[in-house]
Design a protein around this motif. Structure first.
Motif, PDB file in Angstrom:
ATOM      1  N   MET A 128      -6.567   0.939   5.473  1.00 27.90           N
ATOM      2  CA  MET A 128      -7.851   1.135   6.080  1.00 27.90           C
ATOM      3  C   MET A 128      -8.940   1.314   5.025  1.00 27.90           C
ATOM      4  O   MET A 128     -10.025   0.767   5.162  1.00 27.90           O
ATOM      5  CB  MET A 128      -7.761   2.363   6.998  1.00 27.90           C
ATOM      6  N   ILE A 129      -8.629   2.071   3.979  1.00 26.21           N
ATOM      7  CA  ILE A 129      -9.619   2.285   2.924  1.00 26.21           C
ATOM      8  C   ILE A 129      -9.858   0.988   2.163  1.00 26.21           C
ATOM      9  O   ILE A 129     -10.993   0.675   1.792  1.00 26.21           O
ATOM     10  CB  ILE A 129      -9.155   3.410   1.977  1.00 26.21           C
ATOM     11  N   ALA A 130      -8.788   0.217   1.934  1.00 25.86           N
ATOM     12  CA  ALA A 130      -8.936  -1.040   1.197  1.00 25.86           C
ATOM     13  C   ALA A 130      -9.868  -1.996   1.927  1.00 25.86           C
ATOM     14  O   ALA A 130     -10.705  -2.663   1.305  1.00 25.86           O
ATOM     15  CB  ALA A 130      -7.573  -1.682   0.988  1.00 25.86           C
ATOM     16  N   GLU A 131      -9.760  -2.060   3.252  1.00 27.59           N
ATOM     17  CA  GLU A 131     -10.632  -2.931   4.022  1.00 27.59           C
ATOM     18  C   GLU A 131     -12.081  -2.480   3.928  1.00 27.59           C
ATOM     19  O   GLU A 131     -13.004  -3.297   3.818  1.00 27.59           O
ATOM     20  CB  GLU A 131     -10.190  -2.982   5.491  1.00 27.59           C
ATOM     21  N   THR A 132     -12.299  -1.178   3.941  1.00 24.64           N
ATOM     22  CA  THR A 132     -13.656  -0.637   3.842  1.00 24.64           C
ATOM     23  C   THR A 132     -14.259  -0.942   2.481  1.00 24.64           C
ATOM     24  O   THR A 132     -15.432  -1.330   2.377  1.00 24.64           O
ATOM     25  CB  THR A 132     -13.641   0.887   4.080  1.00 24.64           C
ATOM     26  N   VAL A 133     -13.462  -0.769   1.430  1.00 23.60           N
ATOM     27  CA  VAL A 133     -13.947  -1.052   0.070  1.00 23.60           C
ATOM     28  C   VAL A 133     -14.280  -2.534  -0.079  1.00 23.60           C
ATOM     29  O   VAL A 133     -15.317  -2.897  -0.652  1.00 23.60           O
ATOM     30  CB  VAL A 133     -12.904  -0.604  -0.979  1.00 23.60           C
ATOM     31  N   VAL A 185      -9.361  -9.709   3.326  1.00 24.44           N
ATOM     32  CA  VAL A 185      -9.094  -8.719   4.371  1.00 24.44           C
ATOM     33  C   VAL A 185      -8.719  -9.425   5.669  1.00 24.44           C
ATOM     34  O   VAL A 185      -7.774  -9.039   6.365  1.00 24.44           O
ATOM     35  CB  VAL A 185     -10.325  -7.809   4.583  1.00 24.44           C
ATOM     36  N   MET A 186      -9.447 -10.489   6.011  1.00 22.92           N
ATOM     37  CA  MET A 186      -9.207 -11.180   7.277  1.00 22.92           C
ATOM     38  C   MET A 186      -7.855 -11.893   7.307  1.00 22.92           C
ATOM     39  O   MET A 186      -7.251 -12.035   8.366  1.00 22.92           O
ATOM     40  CB  MET A 186     -10.336 -12.171   7.550  1.00 22.92           C
ATOM     41  N   THR A 187      -7.361 -12.341   6.155  1.00 20.11           N
ATOM     42  CA  THR A 187      -6.064 -13.023   6.118  1.00 20.11           C
ATOM     43  C   THR A 187      -4.897 -12.047   6.064  1.00 20.11           C
ATOM     44  O   THR A 187      -3.755 -12.454   6.252  1.00 20.11           O
ATOM     45  CB  THR A 187      -5.968 -13.958   4.901  1.00 20.11           C
ATOM     46  N   GLY A 188      -5.157 -10.786   5.783  1.00 19.30           N
ATOM     47  CA  GLY A 188      -4.093  -9.796   5.737  1.00 19.30           C
ATOM     48  C   GLY A 188      -3.501  -9.592   4.361  1.00 19.30           C
ATOM     49  O   GLY A 188      -2.558  -8.813   4.185  1.00 19.30           O
ATOM     50  N   VAL A 224      -0.995  -6.259  -0.050  1.00 15.35           N
ATOM     51  CA  VAL A 224      -1.096  -5.723  -1.412  1.00 15.35           C
ATOM     52  C   VAL A 224      -1.056  -4.195  -1.375  1.00 15.35           C
ATOM     53  O   VAL A 224      -0.405  -3.566  -2.220  1.00 15.35           O
ATOM     54  CB  VAL A 224      -2.374  -6.241  -2.103  1.00 15.35           C
ATOM     55  N   ALA A 225      -1.731  -3.608  -0.403  1.00 13.96           N
ATOM     56  CA  ALA A 225      -1.717  -2.141  -0.299  1.00 13.96           C
ATOM     57  C   ALA A 225      -0.314  -1.638  -0.005  1.00 13.96           C
ATOM     58  O   ALA A 225       0.123  -0.622  -0.570  1.00 13.96           O
ATOM     59  CB  ALA A 225      -2.693  -1.688   0.779  1.00 13.96           C
ATOM     60  N   ASP A 226       0.416  -2.326   0.866  1.00  9.80           N
ATOM     61  CA  ASP A 226       1.795  -1.922   1.148  1.00  9.80           C
ATOM     62  C   ASP A 226       2.691  -2.110  -0.071  1.00  9.80           C
ATOM     63  O   ASP A 226       3.586  -1.314  -0.331  1.00  9.80           O
ATOM     64  CB  ASP A 226       2.356  -2.727   2.324  1.00  9.80           C
ATOM     65  N   THR A 227       2.452  -3.161  -0.813  1.00  9.57           N
ATOM     66  CA  THR A 227       3.260  -3.456  -1.995  1.00  9.57           C
ATOM     67  C   THR A 227       2.981  -2.468  -3.115  1.00  9.57           C
ATOM     68  O   THR A 227       3.888  -2.074  -3.853  1.00  9.57           O
ATOM     69  CB  THR A 227       2.985  -4.892  -2.481  1.00  9.57           C
ATOM     70  N   ALA A 228       1.742  -2.044  -3.248  1.00 10.22           N
ATOM     71  CA  ALA A 228       1.364  -1.157  -4.349  1.00 10.22           C
ATOM     72  C   ALA A 228       2.071   0.190  -4.263  1.00 10.22           C
ATOM     73  O   ALA A 228       2.323   0.829  -5.285  1.00 10.22           O
ATOM     74  CB  ALA A 228      -0.145  -0.956  -4.358  1.00 10.22           C
ATOM     75  N   PHE A 229       2.404   0.635  -3.059  1.00 11.61           N
ATOM     76  CA  PHE A 229       3.034   1.941  -2.909  1.00 11.61           C
ATOM     77  C   PHE A 229       4.524   1.845  -2.609  1.00 11.61           C
ATOM     78  O   PHE A 229       5.131   2.809  -2.173  1.00 11.61           O
ATOM     79  CB  PHE A 229       2.318   2.725  -1.804  1.00 11.61           C
ATOM     80  N   SER A 230       5.134   0.703  -2.885  1.00  8.89           N
ATOM     81  CA  SER A 230       6.556   0.502  -2.616  1.00  8.89           C
ATOM     82  C   SER A 230       7.343   0.503  -3.931  1.00  8.89           C
ATOM     83  O   SER A 230       7.125  -0.367  -4.786  1.00  8.89           O
ATOM     84  CB  SER A 230       6.757  -0.831  -1.897  1.00  8.89           C
ATOM     85  N   PRO A 231       8.275   1.441  -4.122  1.00 10.33           N
ATOM     86  CA  PRO A 231       9.066   1.468  -5.360  1.00 10.33           C
ATOM     87  C   PRO A 231       9.933   0.220  -5.534  1.00 10.33           C
ATOM     88  O   PRO A 231      10.121  -0.255  -6.663  1.00 10.33           O
ATOM     89  CB  PRO A 231       9.948   2.705  -5.214  1.00 10.33           C
ATOM     90  N   SER A 232      10.465  -0.321  -4.446  1.00  8.17           N
ATOM     91  CA  SER A 232      11.286  -1.528  -4.590  1.00  8.17           C
ATOM     92  C   SER A 232      10.434  -2.721  -5.028  1.00  8.17           C
ATOM     93  O   SER A 232      10.906  -3.590  -5.770  1.00  8.17           O
ATOM     94  CB  SER A 232      12.011  -1.836  -3.281  1.00  8.17           C
ATOM     95  N   ALA A 233       9.172  -2.775  -4.593  1.00  7.74           N
ATOM     96  CA  ALA A 233       8.287  -3.856  -5.042  1.00  7.74           C
ATOM     97  C   ALA A 233       8.024  -3.738  -6.539  1.00  7.74           C
ATOM     98  O   ALA A 233       8.019  -4.741  -7.264  1.00  7.74           O
ATOM     99  CB  ALA A 233       6.975  -3.830  -4.261  1.00  7.74           C
ATOM    100  N   TRP A 234       7.802  -2.508  -7.021  1.00  2.63           N
ATOM    101  CA  TRP A 234       7.581  -2.327  -8.451  1.00  2.63           C
ATOM    102  C   TRP A 234       8.833  -2.676  -9.254  1.00  2.63           C
ATOM    103  O   TRP A 234       8.731  -3.248 -10.347  1.00  2.63           O
ATOM    104  CB  TRP A 234       7.137  -0.897  -8.749  1.00  2.63           C
ATOM    105  N   ALA A 235       9.997  -2.359  -8.721  1.00  2.00           N
ATOM    106  CA  ALA A 235      11.239  -2.747  -9.398  1.00  2.00           C
ATOM    107  C   ALA A 235      11.349  -4.274  -9.453  1.00  2.00           C
ATOM    108  O   ALA A 235      11.783  -4.839 -10.459  1.00  2.00           O
ATOM    109  CB  ALA A 235      12.447  -2.150  -8.678  1.00  2.00           C
TER     110      ALA A 235
END
Length: 147
Positions: A1-6, A44-47, A52-63
């Motif tokens: 939600m914050i990412a879309e606002t920014v 934002v409109m394409t999702g 990216v926001a979900d990926t940024a906070f995922s430890p498995s994505a960082w691995a």
């Protein structure tokens, strides 16, 4: 939600800059800035922003990114070693075959000892042929400019 606002705020600020730039009659620059300003809203409109926001906070994505970085590092290391070593295995094999073909006719000639390669030594030293022509060109240029 914050990412879309920014992203929306960044686009609005960019469109404000577009208005000022267009007011100054710099329409090409204003059009370019408008294109850049619309990119965050499009993401934002394409999702993509949500992904990216979900990926940024995922430890498995960082691995996964670490594994991809390691694969890239291994790939670049092998490329560097390959370039330093003279190319691929196929290229080295072709170079050895060409060298054997070049040495085979010379091997049939009588050996005169280590001095049998004066042509190779002469080819390695630069020749001074045609150096007079270079100076005449320079002299002509200097005379043309009155020097």
């Amino acid at each position: 939600m914050i990412a879309e606002t920014v992203c929306s705020a960044a686009s609005a600020a960019g469109l404000g800059i577009v208005a000022v730039t267009a007011y100054r009659k710099r329409f090409l620059a204003a059009t370019r800035i408008a294109a850049y300003s619309l990119v965050p809203v499009g993401l934002v409109m394409t999702g993509i922003v949500g992904w990216v926001a979900d990926t940024a906070f995922s430890p498995s994505a960082w691995a996964g990114f670490v594994v991809l970085g390691g694969a890239w590092l291994l790939f670049m290391t092998t490329r560097a070693v390959e370039r330093r070593g003279g190319g691929t295995r196929k290229e080295r094999r072709a170079a050895r075959a060409a060298q054997r073909d070049a040495v085979a006719p010379a091997a049939s000639a009588p050996s005169l000892g280590p001095a049998t390669r004066p042509a190779a030594r002469r080819a390695a030293t630069p020749r001074a042929t045609g150096s007079g022509d270079d100076f005449s060109d320079i002299e002509a240029i200097l005379k043309k400019h009155g020097i």
